[in-house]
Design a protein around this motif. Structure first.
Motif, PDB file in Angstrom:
ATOM      1  N   ALA A   1      35.715-112.336 -37.658  1.00  0.00           N
ATOM      2  CA  ALA A   1      35.034-112.821 -38.865  1.00  0.00           C
ATOM      3  C   ALA A   1      33.529-112.607 -38.735  1.00  0.00           C
ATOM      4  N   GLY A   2      32.942-112.037 -39.758  1.00  0.00           N
ATOM      5  CA  GLY A   2      31.490-111.862 -39.765  1.00  0.00           C
ATOM      6  C   GLY A   2      31.014-110.594 -39.079  1.00  0.00           C
ATOM      7  N   THR A   3      31.918-109.727 -38.608  1.00  0.00           N
ATOM      8  CA  THR A   3      31.451-108.467 -38.031  1.00  0.00           C
ATOM      9  C   THR A   3      31.060-107.513 -39.162  1.00  0.00           C
ATOM     10  N   PRO A   4      30.045-106.667 -38.936  1.00  0.00           N
ATOM     11  CA  PRO A   4      29.545-105.819 -40.034  1.00  0.00           C
ATOM     12  C   PRO A   4      30.495-104.682 -40.386  1.00  0.00           C
ATOM     13  N   LEU A   5      30.759-104.555 -41.659  1.00  0.00           N
ATOM     14  CA  LEU A   5      31.635-103.510 -42.164  1.00  0.00           C
ATOM     15  C   LEU A   5      30.905-102.717 -43.216  1.00  0.00           C
ATOM     16  N   MET A   6      31.006-101.408 -43.108  1.00  0.00           N
ATOM     17  CA  MET A   6      30.437-100.551 -44.130  1.00  0.00           C
ATOM     18  C   MET A   6      31.609-100.069 -44.970  1.00  0.00           C
TER      19      MET A   6
ATOM     20  N   LYS B   1      26.851-109.729 -34.758  1.00  0.00           N
ATOM     21  CA  LYS B   1      27.577-109.707 -36.030  1.00  0.00           C
ATOM     22  C   LYS B   1      26.616-109.571 -37.217  1.00  0.00           C
ATOM     23  N   MET B   2      27.176-109.561 -38.421  1.00  0.00           N
ATOM     24  CA  MET B   2      26.392-109.236 -39.617  1.00  0.00           C
ATOM     25  C   MET B   2      25.366-110.308 -39.977  1.00  0.00           C
TER      26      MET B   2
ATOM     27  N   HIS C   1      28.577 -99.732 -49.424  1.00  0.00           N
ATOM     28  CA  HIS C   1      27.954-101.049 -49.324  1.00  0.00           C
ATOM     29  C   HIS C   1      28.280-101.709 -48.000  1.00  0.00           C
ATOM     30  N   LEU C   2      27.563-102.774 -47.737  1.00  0.00           N
ATOM     31  CA  LEU C   2      27.691-103.473 -46.469  1.00  0.00           C
ATOM     32  C   LEU C   2      28.291-104.850 -46.736  1.00  0.00           C
ATOM     33  N   GLU C   3      29.164-105.294 -45.857  1.00  0.00           N
ATOM     34  CA  GLU C   3      29.771-106.614 -46.015  1.00  0.00           C
ATOM     35  C   GLU C   3      30.204-107.132 -44.660  1.00  0.00           C
ATOM     36  N   GLU C   4      30.757-108.347 -44.644  1.00  0.00           N
ATOM     37  CA  GLU C   4      31.257-108.902 -43.388  1.00  0.00           C
ATOM     38  C   GLU C   4      32.773-108.808 -43.381  1.00  0.00           C
ATOM     39  N   ASP C   5      33.324-108.645 -42.183  1.00  0.00           N
ATOM     40  CA  ASP C   5      34.783-108.597 -42.058  1.00  0.00           C
ATOM     41  C   ASP C   5      35.337-110.019 -42.066  1.00  0.00           C
TER      42      ASP C   5
ATOM     43  N   ILE D   1      30.690-112.410 -47.866  1.00  0.00           N
ATOM     44  CA  ILE D   1      29.399-111.852 -48.300  1.00  0.00           C
ATOM     45  C   ILE D   1      29.563-110.341 -48.345  1.00  0.00           C
ATOM     46  N   SER D   2      29.346-109.788 -49.557  1.00  0.00           N
ATOM     47  CA  SER D   2      29.543-108.361 -49.781  1.00  0.00           C
ATOM     48  C   SER D   2      28.441-107.886 -50.732  1.00  0.00           C
ATOM     49  N   GLN D   3      28.616-106.744 -51.322  1.00  0.00           N
ATOM     50  CA  GLN D   3      27.646-106.283 -52.325  1.00  0.00           C
ATOM     51  C   GLN D   3      28.410-105.894 -53.578  1.00  0.00           C
ATOM     52  N   TYR D   4      27.927-106.319 -54.729  1.00  0.00           N
ATOM     53  CA  TYR D   4      28.667-106.082 -55.958  1.00  0.00           C
ATOM     54  C   TYR D   4      28.058-104.948 -56.772  1.00  0.00           C
ATOM     55  N   ASP D   5      27.008-105.260 -57.532  1.00  0.00           N
ATOM     56  CA  ASP D   5      26.499-104.245 -58.464  1.00  0.00           C
ATOM     57  C   ASP D   5      25.315-103.447 -57.920  1.00  0.00           C
ATOM     58  N   LEU D   6      24.746-103.861 -56.798  1.00  0.00           N
ATOM     59  CA  LEU D   6      23.592-103.128 -56.267  1.00  0.00           C
ATOM     60  C   LEU D   6      23.795-102.773 -54.792  1.00  0.00           C
ATOM     61  N   PRO D   7      24.706-101.838 -54.543  1.00  0.00           N
ATOM     62  CA  PRO D   7      24.980-101.477 -53.144  1.00  0.00           C
ATOM     63  C   PRO D   7      23.786-100.745 -52.528  1.00  0.00           C
ATOM     64  N   PHE D   8      23.778-100.643 -51.197  1.00  0.00           N
ATOM     65  CA  PHE D   8      22.678 -99.971 -50.516  1.00  0.00           C
ATOM     66  C   PHE D   8      22.624 -98.465 -50.806  1.00  0.00           C
ATOM     67  N   CYS D   9      23.768 -97.835 -51.019  1.00  0.00           N
ATOM     68  CA  CYS D   9      23.784 -96.373 -51.216  1.00  0.00           C
ATOM     69  C   CYS D   9      24.679 -95.998 -52.396  1.00  0.00           C
ATOM     70  N   THR D  10      24.249 -95.021 -53.180  1.00  0.00           N
ATOM     71  CA  THR D  10      25.063 -94.563 -54.314  1.00  0.00           C
ATOM     72  C   THR D  10      25.058 -93.031 -54.411  1.00  0.00           C
ATOM     73  N   ASN D  11      26.073 -92.505 -55.100  1.00  0.00           N
ATOM     74  CA  ASN D  11      26.124 -91.082 -55.476  1.00  0.00           C
ATOM     75  C   ASN D  11      25.879 -90.074 -54.365  1.00  0.00           C
ATOM     76  N   GLY D  12      26.745 -90.062 -53.394  1.00  0.00           N
ATOM     77  CA  GLY D  12      26.644 -89.040 -52.352  1.00  0.00           C
ATOM     78  C   GLY D  12      27.842 -88.117 -52.397  1.00  0.00           C
TER      79      GLY D  12
END
Ligand code: ZN
Ligand code: MN
Length: 493
Positions: free
Chosen positions: A146-151, A22-23, A122-126, A95-106
């Protein structure tokens, strides 16, 4: 729909990553179907004092996906807590990502050249999975999820039609599968989609509020639910009534084929995001990103154009062959055997292309049909591509006829095996020996006076009939070309 109306669609797609664990904990992530609430630990249940540790592979795979979708990878990133209260979230926050995701503008291309911009990944947990038994006053909660990785892949509102939304989802699925990061099966909930839609009258500038649709579990339901809302929103514009400006959330009911309202949406600020204090932020080196870039395999659209160029295929065939990675691999392995053979035989270009086209046709008619029937893929196939190529050579050289090819192929599909051995054990080798065939031909002429007379009267069908009789007597093994030549010769004398 009025000419001046413009449909605006954006999609938020959640794809489950198929990492081993899990994540943020070491619980098994690939345990579909186990007893509910058995695959959990203090971390994914959020017991006080437990410490999450980010799954490095899940992050790498997110960056890999981002790069495949032409995103920028910021060199600095972090996780945040998204706070909300709901029974599927025992921690009280995700737990997620708010203003600084891993990837932008694709972006992602659909329909040949339409670019759909991707705002962020962005990456977060389910969260846990809730089920509501119908007619009961209680619900079930299964924390295995709960806690499995979600993109989460968020598009810009660049999609113009419900049909394009479906194409976008299908292309997304294909790429995620090629990347090997997610099974991305909508029916199984490995890929889920929230769609945002509104309609604007470009003439008057009037615009409807945004409708978010949830709970679509197939490509078809994505398209259908959007068509339903598009129509409803157009009617609203048409009627001239006052338009709702607030965003509203609807659920799609696939059986009824309609949406129903769920709630009016909270604003993002209601979640009171703040940086996750238990996980330090990430800094990436340019070199790390280059290494991940190199791990990206050839993607479907690149493969389509290469197949067209290298193997002389048309676009349709190339697309069908590359729709799945293992299908493309099977084809390519078989064809590379055939190309090697054809060059060692000094075959001409048009002959080689004919050989490839014949093989492609057998893949479409026999192999694909079988796999579809059994809902399998090429990696489940017992027949190896080398053996398939061997069979195609035998067919091409007329060692066996087409009905024998089909029979051998059917045996190979189900049991595997070497085609020349199957031909031997099933006694399917084509008879091309003229002396042997002449005896049968003479016998058939002798036994069928009527059709012989018809032939002499110039009836073309009589010849076909006599060929058929020879094929029957030889149990389909006679070489039909030679039979035809012999009949023509012997009937004229
Ligand atoms: Zn756990
Ligand atoms: Mn999300």
């Amino acid at each position: 729909m009025k000419q001046s109306y413009k449909t605006i669609i954006g999609l938020e797609v959640h794809a489950r990553l198929d990492t081993k664990s899990k994540m943020f904990c070491s619980c098994d992530n690939l345990s579909d179907g186990v007893e509910p609430n058995t695959n959990v630990c203090e971390i994914c249940m959020g017991h006080p004092g437990s410490l999450p540790v980010a799954n490095r592979i899940a992050i790498d795979w997110t960056l890999r996906s981002g790069l495949a979708f032409h995103c920028t990878i910021p060199l600095f990133s972090k996780f945040d807590r998204k706070n909300y209260f709901y029974p599927d979230l025992s921690k009280g926050y995700q737990i997620s990502q708010y203003d600084l995701p891993f990837c932008t503008n694709g972006y992602l291309e659909v329909d040949g050249n339409k670019k759909i911009r991707i705002q962020r990944i962005h990456l977060e947990e389910d969260a846990a999975k809730n089920t509501h038994p119908s007619g009961e006053k209680y619900s079930f909660i299964d924390f295995n999820r709960a806690g499995t990785p979600l993109m989460e892949i968020v598009s810009e509102p660049d999609i113009d039609t419900p049909q394009q939304a479906r194409q976008y989802m299908q292309e997304l699925q294909k790429i995620l599968r090629y990347l090997g990061v997610s099974r991305a099966d909508m029916e199984k909930g490995h890929m889920r989609c929230d769609a945002n839609i509104n309609v604007k009258d470009m003439e008057s500038g009037r615009v409807t509020g945004i409708i978010e649709i949830k709970n679509m579990n197939s490509f078809r339901s994505v398209e259908r639910s959007l068509l339903f809302e598009e129509k409803r929103l157009c009617e609203k514009l048409e009627s001239g009534e006052k338009l709702e400006t607030k965003k509203a959330t609807y659920r799609w009911d696939d059986e009824k084929g309609e949406t129903f309202i769920m709630r009016e949406k909270e604003e993002a600020s209601d979640y009171r995001y703040f940086p996750e204090p238990d996980i330090p932020p990430f800094t990436f080196e340019k070199q790390d990103i280059e290494t991940i870039k190199k791990s990206i395999p050839e993607l479907p659209q690149e493969k389509v154009s290469r197949f067209q160029k290298e193997f002389g295929l048309n676009k349709n065939d190339a697309e069908l062959l590359t729709a799945q990675k293992d299908r493309a691999a099977f084809f390519e392995q078989a064809v590379s055997e055939l190309l090697e053979w054809s060059s060692s035989e000094g075959m001409k270009k048009n002959e080689t292309e004919k050989l490839i086209q014949t093989s492609t046709n057998y893949i479409f008619t026999e192999l694909l049909r079988y796999l579809k029937e059994k809902s399998l893929t090429f990696s489940d196939l017992k027949a190896h591509p080398e053996d398939f190529a061997e069979l195609m050579k035998m067919t091409f050289q007329k060692e066996i006829n087409s009905s024998a090819t089909q029979r051998v192929l059917n045996i190979m599909i189900q049991k595997g095996g070497d085609p020349s051995e199957i031909v031997k054990s099933e006694n399917l080798a084509q008879v091309s020996d003229e002396g042997e065939l002449e005896k049968v031909v003479l016998k058939v002429i002798d036994e069928h006076e009527g059709p012989v007379k018809d032939f002499h009267k110039g009836k073309e069908r009589a010849l076909q009939f006599l060929i058929g009789m020879v094929m029957k007597q030889t149990h389909g093994k006679a070489n039909p070309q030679i039979v035809k030549q012999l009949l023509e010769k012997l009937l004229k004398t």
